[in-house]
Design an enzyme around this catalytic site. Sequence first.
Site, mmCIF file in Angstrom:
data_model
loop_
_atom_site.group_PDB
_atom_site.id
_atom_site.type_symbol
_atom_site.label_atom_id
_atom_site.label_comp_id
_atom_site.label_asym_id
_atom_site.label_seq_id
_atom_site.Cartn_x
_atom_site.Cartn_y
_atom_site.Cartn_z
ATOM 1 N N LYS A 166 0.831 -1.216 0.000
ATOM 2 C CA LYS A 166 0.000 0.000 0.000
ATOM 3 C C LYS A 166 0.854 1.249 0.000
ATOM 4 O O LYS A 166 1.835 1.327 0.731
ATOM 5 C CB LYS A 166 -0.773 0.007 1.318
ATOM 6 N N HIS A 216 -15.272 -3.717 5.383
ATOM 7 C CA HIS A 216 -14.798 -2.380 5.722
ATOM 8 C C HIS A 216 -15.771 -1.768 6.716
ATOM 9 O O HIS A 216 -16.959 -1.628 6.437
ATOM 10 C CB HIS A 216 -14.711 -1.521 4.459
ATOM 11 N N ARG A 299 -11.315 14.402 7.299
ATOM 12 C CA ARG A 299 -12.232 15.258 6.531
ATOM 13 C C ARG A 299 -13.635 14.663 6.627
ATOM 14 O O ARG A 299 -13.823 13.577 7.182
ATOM 15 C CB ARG A 299 -11.811 15.262 5.069
HETATM 16 P P1 ADP Z 1 -14.164 8.281 0.582
HETATM 17 O O1 ADP Z 1 -13.893 7.178 1.527
HETATM 18 O O2 ADP Z 1 -14.757 9.485 1.255
HETATM 19 O O3 ADP Z 1 -14.892 7.839 -0.615
HETATM 20 P P2 ADP Z 1 -11.988 8.752 -1.299
HETATM 21 O O4 ADP Z 1 -10.535 8.771 -0.940
HETATM 22 O O5 ADP Z 1 -12.480 7.701 -2.191
HETATM 23 O O6 ADP Z 1 -12.746 8.759 0.107
HETATM 24 O O7 ADP Z 1 -12.262 10.184 -1.935
HETATM 25 C C1 ADP Z 1 -13.361 10.981 -1.626
HETATM 26 C C2 ADP Z 1 -14.021 11.447 -2.878
HETATM 27 O O8 ADP Z 1 -13.306 12.497 -3.463
HETATM 28 C C3 ADP Z 1 -14.195 10.368 -3.914
HETATM 29 O O9 ADP Z 1 -15.437 10.477 -4.556
HETATM 30 C C4 ADP Z 1 -13.072 10.675 -4.852
HETATM 31 O O10 ADP Z 1 -13.319 10.134 -6.112
HETATM 32 C C5 ADP Z 1 -13.087 12.181 -4.802
HETATM 33 N N1 ADP Z 1 -11.819 12.717 -5.156
HETATM 34 C C6 ADP Z 1 -10.628 12.358 -4.663
HETATM 35 N N2 ADP Z 1 -9.669 13.082 -5.230
HETATM 36 C C7 ADP Z 1 -10.264 13.908 -6.101
HETATM 37 C C8 ADP Z 1 -9.804 14.894 -6.997
HETATM 38 N N3 ADP Z 1 -8.519 15.175 -7.105
HETATM 39 N N4 ADP Z 1 -10.696 15.529 -7.746
HETATM 40 C C9 ADP Z 1 -11.991 15.280 -7.629
HETATM 41 N N5 ADP Z 1 -12.494 14.368 -6.802
HETATM 42 C C10 ADP Z 1 -11.645 13.687 -6.055
HETATM 43 P P1 ADP Z 2 -7.569 4.436 0.720
HETATM 44 O O1 ADP Z 2 -6.776 5.552 1.293
HETATM 45 O O2 ADP Z 2 -7.315 4.231 -0.716
HETATM 46 O O3 ADP Z 2 -9.005 4.538 1.103
HETATM 47 P P2 ADP Z 2 -7.420 2.185 2.601
HETATM 48 O O4 ADP Z 2 -6.225 1.813 3.400
HETATM 49 O O5 ADP Z 2 -8.543 2.799 3.329
HETATM 50 O O6 ADP Z 2 -6.940 3.112 1.400
HETATM 51 O O7 ADP Z 2 -7.915 0.880 1.850
HETATM 52 C C1 ADP Z 2 -8.935 0.894 0.898
HETATM 53 C C2 ADP Z 2 -9.706 -0.411 0.939
HETATM 54 O O8 ADP Z 2 -8.852 -1.544 0.715
HETATM 55 C C3 ADP Z 2 -10.349 -0.694 2.280
HETATM 56 O O9 ADP Z 2 -11.611 -0.110 2.360
HETATM 57 C C4 ADP Z 2 -10.423 -2.203 2.314
HETATM 58 O O10 ADP Z 2 -11.566 -2.669 1.625
HETATM 59 C C5 ADP Z 2 -9.206 -2.620 1.536
HETATM 60 N N1 ADP Z 2 -8.117 -2.944 2.464
HETATM 61 C C6 ADP Z 2 -7.255 -2.065 3.003
HETATM 62 N N2 ADP Z 2 -6.378 -2.689 3.805
HETATM 63 C C7 ADP Z 2 -6.677 -3.991 3.784
HETATM 64 C C8 ADP Z 2 -6.120 -5.176 4.390
HETATM 65 N N3 ADP Z 2 -5.047 -5.124 5.179
HETATM 66 N N4 ADP Z 2 -6.695 -6.368 4.122
HETATM 67 C C9 ADP Z 2 -7.747 -6.444 3.297
HETATM 68 N N5 ADP Z 2 -8.314 -5.386 2.694
HETATM 69 C C10 ADP Z 2 -7.799 -4.163 2.920
HETATM 70 MG MG MG Z 3 -9.779 4.428 3.005
#
Ligand code: ADP
Ligand code: ADP
Ligand code: MG
Length: 669
Positions: A166, A216, A299
């Site tokens: 990751k 999750h 956030r």
């Molecule tokens: P969450 O768990 O809240 O969905 P994400 O990391 O997926 O968190 O991002 C939040 C939202 O913001 C998502 O819909 C993602 O696609 C959007 N997003 C993230 N980065 C950008 C960006 N650079 N421009 C527009 N939307 C963004």
């Molecule tokens: P992001 O910042 O992209 O949201 P996360 O660490 O929250 O990254 O991981 C995104 C998703 O990947 C999680 O919602 C979960 O479904 C999966 N995931 C993350 N870590 C693990 C893990 N150690 N084992 C299995 N699934 C995972």
């Molecule tokens: Mg996450």
Amino acid sequence: MASSALYRRFRTLLIANRGEIACRVIRTARAMGLRTVAVYSEADRDALHVAEADEAVLIGPARARDSYLSIERILEAAKSSGAEAIHPGYGFLSESAEFAQACADAGIVFVGPTAAMITAMGSKSGSKMLMEKAGVPLVPGFHGEAQDEATLAKAADKIGFPVLVKASAGGGGRGMRVVRSAVELAAAIVSAKREAKAAFGDDRMLIEKYVDNPRHIEVQIVGDSHGNLLSLFERECTLQRRHQKVIEEAPSPTLNAAQRDAVCAAARKAAGAVNYVGAGTIEFVSDGKDVFFIEMNTRLQVEHPVTELITGIDLVEWQLRVAFGEKLPLTQDQITLNGHAIEARVYAENPHKNFMPSVGKIRTWRTPEESNGLRIDAGYRQGDAVSPNYDAMLAKVIAWAPTRDAAIDRLNRGLEDTDVRGIVTNIPFLSALVTHPDVRANTIDTGFIERELKTLTPPPAAPGDIELCAAVAAIVSQEEAAQAGVKSPWQTAGWMPVGRRQRVFKFRHGADEHKVTLQYGSGPAKLLIGHREFAFTSSPGEDGHFDLTLDGSRSRIVAVIEGHELYLRTRNGRFDIHWVDPFGGDDEEQVGEDKIMAPLPGTVVALLAEEGATLEKGAAILTLEVMKMEQTLRAPFAGVLKSIKCKVGDIVQEGVELAEVEPTESKSA
Ligand code: ADP
Ligand code: ADP
Ligand code: MG
């Protein structure tokens, strides 16, 4: 800096975002009596969030880097509009410590935590070290500084495969690879690092045990600047695609009361470790029994409405009150859980084409009324353009009910009653998902969507009698409307005084042709389909709705006619039908797909085959990044890759030729 300077009362709020989240924040800010300022790029001049704010400031060109991600432009906009505070929404600058600091330095209230808190929690590795110290349960893993191959390989071995590699700075599911055995590790690290470097400018990796069949689970927390910190129960977001959430619900249907208390306590401990201020989310993965901390999002989150619906708390209001420097208005035991809420993310994308984003003008946008436990958070309306420059999320449909089953039913009804035309959306896919028996039974994990993709994206059903009759009714009604005075054959008996007349309609659906004969004259109109005969009446209603009566049973349908293309929604689902024009001029099938064109504007990120290579049908040729998503373009038939007309890094416009494939044999093979 003293907290009194960071958090204080203000009257004018700038929202440094776009789309549904900007509209969402504006709604509450206005209700609280604040003056709202939108910012927008050149691509968003006519966007909904601009129309809804009291004032709006143009901050730059379409490209996010030069507008929504430009700290300088946003601070200038705040200054010129007299904004004293900035709400960052989610995505964009919402988790930028640099932005939070720049606001503080400019004397502007940042509606969120301090830069120091974002820095402490923004890196997954750093936050895991903090959590380890605070005694929060973690997924076993390596989150040290060292990044050399030998250290990472040794760590992975010690953790035991499968592992998850990751990006420490990651988000949105990017920079992440599941690795099942030691031989795959090195390659996975290289590609995850490449993606992380490009997306986040930081390629540091951590390694975690991959939790099998994971769920999750996350906890909403809010802290104030007086040392109070509350948890607002948990959400479950196990329905994901490529580690991105699709459906979210609250509370988690997986946890019992004791587990709920435990995960909420762990989340408060996690946020307490940095004396957190503002709204935030502590995310965990669960094996169904225990939960393990994975990251904190500092956030408001996309899925925050499900928490609002079960607690009755407006999280944006709480964010703003915390930013005013107020104390949280409730204590932990005053926060109660009521009923169940579930949310679906509506995206402009095509599930039948590997979820390729769809851009263009929204010709029809019809959502059901927000009542009876249904809430729609939208960032678009009819006539708006979906730009390739931004995230493809259009809206969220959210349902509340006393029980989970009832909430699912409401959500499904809400999705069914939503019609979006002009662009392709994932709405039918979302309907298939929420009505899937395994989702209802909650026997799912994060791999569910990937495994069930075929069932969730069935080929479009062929139109039946109701749909064909509805198509005829829609066409005839449109003709009547166009020539005022012409009366409906089924409303006025004797419209054709000289005996019975008939008219033949031909429709095409995929490769099938359907013929419907309308007979009218004295007496009720009749429709003939094959050997079947129907007595038929139709009465147009408001807004594209029709009441159709076939042999005495009435049903309500929706019909939209665009030239010769008909969109119908009946009790059997949605249908796109082509009306074959009897007067010719009908469009022809496309030919010559040996040229590989950019389906949307994007950036070439990888070339996957070499000129001269022999390709099987479906072989990968190159990868484009479109709206933050990678799309691989493939050989449409077996052949030889005659030429590649682009290179990695090229920014290409829609319709530009990228490669050419020469078929080895007949294309139809
Ligand atoms: P969450 O768990 O809240 O969905 P994400 O990391 O997926 O968190 O991002 C939040 C939202 O913001 C998502 O819909 C993602 O696609 C959007 N997003 C993230 N980065 C950008 C960006 N650079 N421009 C527009 N939307 C963004
Ligand atoms: P992001 O910042 O992209 O949201 P996360 O660490 O929250 O990254 O991981 C995104 C998703 O990947 C999680 O919602 C979960 O479904 C999966 N995931 C993350 N870590 C693990 C893990 N150690 N084992 C299995 N699934 C995972
Ligand atoms: Mg996450």
